[in-house]
Design an enzyme around this catalytic site. Structure first.
Site, PDB file in Angstrom:
ATOM      1  N   LYS A 197       0.855  -1.185   0.000  1.00  0.00           N
ATOM      2  CA  LYS A 197       0.000   0.000   0.000  1.00  0.00           C
ATOM      3  C   LYS A 197       0.888   1.231   0.000  1.00  0.00           C
ATOM      4  O   LYS A 197       1.695   1.439   0.901  1.00  0.00           O
ATOM      5  CB  LYS A 197      -0.919  -0.007   1.220  1.00  0.00           C
ATOM      6  CG  LYS A 197      -1.819   1.220   1.269  1.00  0.00           C
ATOM      7  CD  LYS A 197      -2.873   1.097   2.345  1.00  0.00           C
ATOM      8  CE  LYS A 197      -3.681   2.372   2.452  1.00  0.00           C
ATOM      9  NZ  LYS A 197      -4.663   2.333   3.521  1.00  0.00           N
ATOM     10  N   LYS A 249      -2.278  -1.665  -3.804  1.00  0.00           N
ATOM     11  CA  LYS A 249      -3.121  -0.470  -3.794  1.00  0.00           C
ATOM     12  C   LYS A 249      -2.268   0.772  -3.863  1.00  0.00           C
ATOM     13  O   LYS A 249      -1.275   0.863  -3.138  1.00  0.00           O
ATOM     14  CB  LYS A 249      -3.899  -0.490  -2.474  1.00  0.00           C
ATOM     15  CG  LYS A 249      -4.760   0.703  -2.219  1.00  0.00           C
ATOM     16  CD  LYS A 249      -5.393   0.569  -0.867  1.00  0.00           C
ATOM     17  CE  LYS A 249      -6.189   1.837  -0.601  1.00  0.00           C
ATOM     18  NZ  LYS A 249      -6.748   1.852   0.725  1.00  0.00           N
TER      19      LYS A 249
END
Ligand code: PBG
Length: 324
Positions: A197, A249
Site C-alpha cells: 500500500k 493499492k
C-alpha cells in the site's frame, strides 16, 4: 510488391474472433464494492469528489448491499464513518461502533451470499486521522497499534465479517490479527492483507468519504511510490504471518507492482482501484472528455490483465450488472 506474411489483424477482424481470442475476462464475482456507513445518518450523504458514491445510512447500506448481491458482486468492503473520534480510535473497537454495527447489518441482510469484508484500520476513528495510535513524540507507534488492531479484529469477526482487511501498514499486523482470531476460535475468519500500500495522492477523495481528520501524510508507514522491491518483502512477510489473500493499492499507477506480486504470490491477489482513480474517470467523463463506460471497462480489464484475481472498485455493482 511484397505482401506481409504475418497478419495479426486477421484475429481482430470480427467481434466473434476478438471474443474467441480474448485473454482476459471480467466477471461480477471478481469485483468487490467498497462501501461507507455513516453513524446516525438519516439520509445518504453524497461524496462530492466521488459522484455516485454516498455515505450510507444503515437502511441504505442494506439496500445497496442487496443490489450488489443481485448483480453478482463477489464481495463488499465496509468502512465506518463515526460521529465522534478520539486519540486511540476506540469507536473502532467498540462492538456498538458504526463499523461493527454496519457489519452486523450486512451479515443479517446478505448472509453468506457474498463475502463481507471489514477495513481493519484506525484512521476513520482517530481524532488525528492516523492509521495507528501515537507515541508521545507524535510518531505512529507500531507495536501499540498492533494491540488495538487485535481487539478491532475480534470485534469485526464477532460482527460477522468473513474477511478482515488490515490496511494500516503496521509491521506485524497480519500475524497479530491471525493470532488473536485463532485464540478466540475465529478459525474461519480470513485476512485480506493490504500488502503493498503506497503513500498515494490518489486517496484524496477517500479522505472526504470518511470525513478524515488527517493533517500531514502517511509516509512513515505507507510505501514510497518509487519502490517495487519492498513490496516483495512485504509480500513474503504477510504470507509468512498467515495472509489468506494479498492486495496491491492503488491499482492503475501500480500495475507493475501488481504484476510482480501476482507472479510469486501463492494466494489470491487483489488490487484496489482507489477513490482518485474513480474520481479522475468520472470527472473527465462529466466533461465529455472520455467515454465513461468504455473507460471503466478498460481500466478494470487492465487491472485484471496485470494479475489481479479480484478488483475492489466503486463501480462494482454497476459493472457487474452490465456483465450479467
Ligand atoms: C485506510 C484506507 C485508505 C483507503 C482505504 N483504506 C486511506 C488511506 O490510506 O489514506 C483509501 C481508499 C481509496 O482512496 O479509495 N483505512
Amino acid at each position: 510488391m511484397a505482401f506481409p506474411t504475418h497478419r495479426p489483424r486477421r484475429l481482430r477482424s470480427t467481434p466473434a474472433l476478438r471474443r474467441l481470442v480474448a485473454e482476459t475476462s471480467l466477471q461480477p464475482r471478481q469485483l468487490v464494492l467498497p462501501m461507507f456507513v455513516k453513524e446516525n445518518a438519516t439520509e445518504p450523504v453524497p461524496i462530492a469528489s466521488m459522484p455516485g458514491v454516498v455515505q450510507h445510512t444503515r437502511d441504505s447500506l442494506r439496500k445497496a448491499a442487496a443490489e450488489a448481491v443481485a448483480a453478482g458482486v463477489g464481495g463488499l468492503m465496509l468502512f465506518g464513518v463515526p460521529e465522534t473520534r478520539d486519540a486511540t480510535g476506540s469507536a473502532g473497537v467498540d462492538p456498538d461502533g458504526v463499523l461493527n454495527v454496519g457489519l452486523r447489518d450486512l451479515r443479517s441482510e446478505v448472509g453468506d451470499a457474498t463475502v463481507i469484508m471489514a477495513d481493519t484500520c484506525l484512521d476513520e476513528f482517530t481524532d488525528h486521522g492516523h492509521c495507528g495510535v501515537l507515541a508521545e513524540d507524535g510518531s505512529v507507534d507500531n507495536d501499540a497499534t498492533l494491540a488495538v488492531y487485535a481487539q478491532m479484529a475480534l470485534a469485526q469477526a464477532d460482527a460477522g465479517a468473513h474477511l478482515l482487511g488490515p490496511s494500516g501498514m503496521m509491521d506485524g499486523q497480519v500475524g497479530v490479527i491471525r493470532e488473536a482470531l485463532d485464540a478466540a476460535g475465529h478459525l474461519d475468519t480470513g485476512i485480506l492483507s493490504y500488502t503493498a500500500k503506497y503513500a498515494s495522492a490518489f486517496y484524496g477523495p477517500f479522505r472526504e468519504a470518511v470525513d478524515s481528520q488527517l493533517k500531514g501524510d502517511r509516509k512513515t508507514y505507507q510505501q514510497d511510490p518509487s519502490n517495487v522491491r519492498e513490496s516483495l518483502r512485504e509480500l513474503a512477510l504477510d504470507l509468512d504471518e498467515g495472509a489468506d489473500m494479498v492486495m496491491v493499492k492503488p491499482a492503475m499507477s501500480y500495475l507493475d507492482v501488481l504484476r510482480a506480486v501476482a507472479e510469486i504470490a501463492d494466494v489470491p491477489v487483489a488490487a484496489y482501484q482507489v477513490s482518485g482513480e474513480y474520481a479522475m474517470v468520472e470527472a473527465a467523463a462529466a466533461n465529455g472528455w472520455l467515454d465513461r463506460d468504455r473507460t471503466i471497462l478498460e481500466t478494470l480489464t487492465a487491472v485484471r490483465r496485470a494479475g489481479a484475481d479480484i478488483v475492489l472498485t466503486y463501480w462494482a455493482t454497476e459493472v457487474a450488472a452490465t456483465l450479467t
